[in-house]
Scaffold this active site. Structure first.
Site, PDB file in Angstrom:
ATOM      1  N   ASN A  13       0.857  -1.184   0.000  1.00 34.95           N
ATOM      2  CA  ASN A  13       0.000   0.000   0.000  1.00 34.95           C
ATOM      3  C   ASN A  13       0.892   1.233   0.000  1.00 34.95           C
ATOM      4  O   ASN A  13       1.512   1.559   1.015  1.00 34.95           O
ATOM      5  CB  ASN A  13      -0.913  -0.015   1.232  1.00 34.95           C
ATOM      6  CG  ASN A  13      -1.743   1.245   1.353  1.00 34.95           C
ATOM      7  OD1 ASN A  13      -1.943   1.975   0.384  1.00 34.95           O
ATOM      8  ND2 ASN A  13      -2.238   1.508   2.554  1.00 34.95           N
ATOM      9  N   LYS A  15       0.054   4.319  -0.214  1.00 32.24           N
ATOM     10  CA  LYS A  15      -0.573   5.478   0.438  1.00 32.24           C
ATOM     11  C   LYS A  15      -0.400   6.732  -0.430  1.00 32.24           C
ATOM     12  O   LYS A  15      -0.484   6.635  -1.654  1.00 32.24           O
ATOM     13  CB  LYS A  15      -0.017   5.637   1.851  1.00 32.24           C
ATOM     14  CG  LYS A  15      -0.161   4.347   2.682  1.00 32.24           C
ATOM     15  CD  LYS A  15       0.221   4.525   4.124  1.00 32.24           C
ATOM     16  CE  LYS A  15       0.092   3.209   4.859  1.00 32.24           C
ATOM     17  NZ  LYS A  15       0.353   3.348   6.312  1.00 32.24           N
ATOM     18  N   HIS A  99      -9.333   0.870   5.531  1.00 31.14           N
ATOM     19  CA  HIS A  99      -8.007   1.055   6.122  1.00 31.14           C
ATOM     20  C   HIS A  99      -8.117   1.969   7.339  1.00 31.14           C
ATOM     21  O   HIS A  99      -8.915   2.912   7.362  1.00 31.14           O
ATOM     22  CB  HIS A  99      -7.047   1.641   5.091  1.00 31.14           C
ATOM     23  CG  HIS A  99      -5.618   1.627   5.520  1.00 31.14           C
ATOM     24  ND1 HIS A  99      -5.098   2.576   6.392  1.00 31.14           N
ATOM     25  CD2 HIS A  99      -4.596   0.785   5.229  1.00 31.14           C
ATOM     26  CE1 HIS A  99      -3.818   2.307   6.600  1.00 31.14           C
ATOM     27  NE2 HIS A  99      -3.496   1.220   5.918  1.00 31.14           N
ATOM     28  N   GLU A 101      -6.411   4.343   8.428  1.00 35.36           N
ATOM     29  CA  GLU A 101      -6.219   5.771   8.165  1.00 35.36           C
ATOM     30  C   GLU A 101      -7.479   6.389   7.571  1.00 35.36           C
ATOM     31  O   GLU A 101      -7.772   7.573   7.811  1.00 35.36           O
ATOM     32  CB  GLU A 101      -5.008   5.971   7.248  1.00 35.36           C
ATOM     33  CG  GLU A 101      -3.703   5.617   7.945  1.00 35.36           C
ATOM     34  CD  GLU A 101      -2.540   5.351   7.015  1.00 35.36           C
ATOM     35  OE1 GLU A 101      -1.453   5.051   7.529  1.00 35.36           O
ATOM     36  OE2 GLU A 101      -2.720   5.426   5.776  1.00 35.36           O
ATOM     37  N   GLU A 171      -4.903  -5.075  11.073  1.00 36.23           N
ATOM     38  CA  GLU A 171      -3.976  -3.971  11.284  1.00 36.23           C
ATOM     39  C   GLU A 171      -4.157  -3.414  12.690  1.00 36.23           C
ATOM     40  O   GLU A 171      -5.110  -2.665  12.931  1.00 36.23           O
ATOM     41  CB  GLU A 171      -4.275  -2.822  10.324  1.00 36.23           C
ATOM     42  CG  GLU A 171      -4.245  -3.119   8.864  1.00 36.23           C
ATOM     43  CD  GLU A 171      -4.543  -1.851   8.080  1.00 36.23           C
ATOM     44  OE1 GLU A 171      -3.714  -1.482   7.251  1.00 36.23           O
ATOM     45  OE2 GLU A 171      -5.590  -1.219   8.344  1.00 36.23           O
ATOM     46  N   GLY A 177       2.811   2.565  10.972  1.00 40.10           N
ATOM     47  CA  GLY A 177       3.674   3.722  10.818  1.00 40.10           C
ATOM     48  C   GLY A 177       4.377   4.156  12.080  1.00 40.10           C
ATOM     49  O   GLY A 177       4.995   5.226  12.112  1.00 40.10           O
ATOM     50  N   SER A 217       3.841  -1.995  10.352  1.00 39.08           N
ATOM     51  CA  SER A 217       5.305  -1.895  10.449  1.00 39.08           C
ATOM     52  C   SER A 217       5.994  -3.212  10.067  1.00 39.08           C
ATOM     53  O   SER A 217       6.942  -3.646  10.730  1.00 39.08           O
ATOM     54  CB  SER A 217       5.723  -1.445  11.849  1.00 39.08           C
ATOM     55  OG  SER A 217       5.231  -0.153  12.138  1.00 39.08           O
TER      56      SER A 217
END
Length: 262
Positions: A13, A15, A99, A101, A171, A177, A217
């Site tokens: 991904n 992003k 996701h 985010e 996730e 991140g 990560s």
């Protein structure tokens, strides 16, 4: 289920990163490595602006193309949104849905994630559906309850045929991140829980074939022990997928763990 039912699945991904030249260069490098990574399923998920160019770079390769999001209507007055039919027309086979985010920054809810998943399926795309808990839920012992809510509220109305077309991605939000990674045992526990929930709702055969990825990560250094967990079928990779060496290294380590099972 003893061991993995299929080869590793590794998705990158990207992003909101990479302009066209960098995206095409990275896609070509991953595509060139595809034959050595069989039977890995490889998926690249660039920004919308790069879909056409990356799709052309991947043409004829072992690497699939995916998008980072979609809206639940096929067309209409929805400025800034992209539909499932548009993504299919752009060459996509997969699309990310829910996701963390998107949930955190753009107001995604379990219900709208479900609507997006159904729209993807209707358009002939395979949704990569993301679930996971925030740090407070992890520390409060509410991880499994949060996962159950995300599955029930967003995906509870799907049929067996529809569920079998999903790719799942666990996730832990606190690991995305941040440089922190769930331990193999922590990740494996949640993956096993997701597989049990699929089995309870749709049967053992459906659950045994479900693809459940880990995201948070992921790097070449930690992908081998993570994939060794029975219920982890691969990875949804963020930052490490922005360099060919990192992404390919993760796939190699997953493949090494997979081959040791055979």
């Amino acid at each position: 289920m003893a061991g993995h039912a299929r080869g590793p699945f590794v998705a990158g991904n990207w992003k909101m990163n990479l302009t066209l030249a960098g995206a095409v260069d990275l896609a070509r490098k991953v595509a060139a490595a595809g034959p050595e990574l069989r039977p890995c399923d490889l998926l690249l998920i660039p920004p919308f602006t790069s879909l056409g160019a990356v799709g052309a770079a991947l043409a004829g390769s072992d690497v699939a193309l995916g998008a980072q999001d979609l809206f639940w209507e096929d067309a209409g007055a929805f400025t800034g949104e992209v539909s499932g039919p548009m993504l299919r027309d752009a060459g996509c086979a997969y699309v990310l849905v829910g996701h963390s985010e998107r949930r955190l920054h753009f107001g995604e809810t379990d219900e709208t994630v479900g609507r997006r998943a159904r729209a993807a399926l209707k358009a002939g795309l395979r949704p990569v559906v993301c679930v996971g808990e925030v740090l407070e839920e992890r520390e409060g012992g509410r991880t499994m309850a949060r996962i159950d809510d995300q599955i029930a509220r967003g995906l509870g109305a799907l049929s067996r045929d529809e569920i079998e077309r999903l790719v799942w991605a666990y996730e832990p939000v606190w690991a995305i991140g941040t440089g922190r990674t769930a331990s193999p045992a922590q990740a494996g526990e949640v993956h096993a829980h997701i597989r049990r929930r699929i089995e309870e709702g749709y049967g053992k055969a459906t659950a045994s074939c479900a693809i459940i990825l880990y995201g948070g990560s992921v790097k070449p250094a930690n992908s081998y022990p993570l994939f060794k967990e029975e219920n982890i079928d691969g990875f949804l990779v963020g930052g490490a997928s922005l360099e060919a060496e990192g992404f390919i290294g993760i796939a190699r380590e997953a493949l090494r763990a997979y081959r040791e099972e055979k």
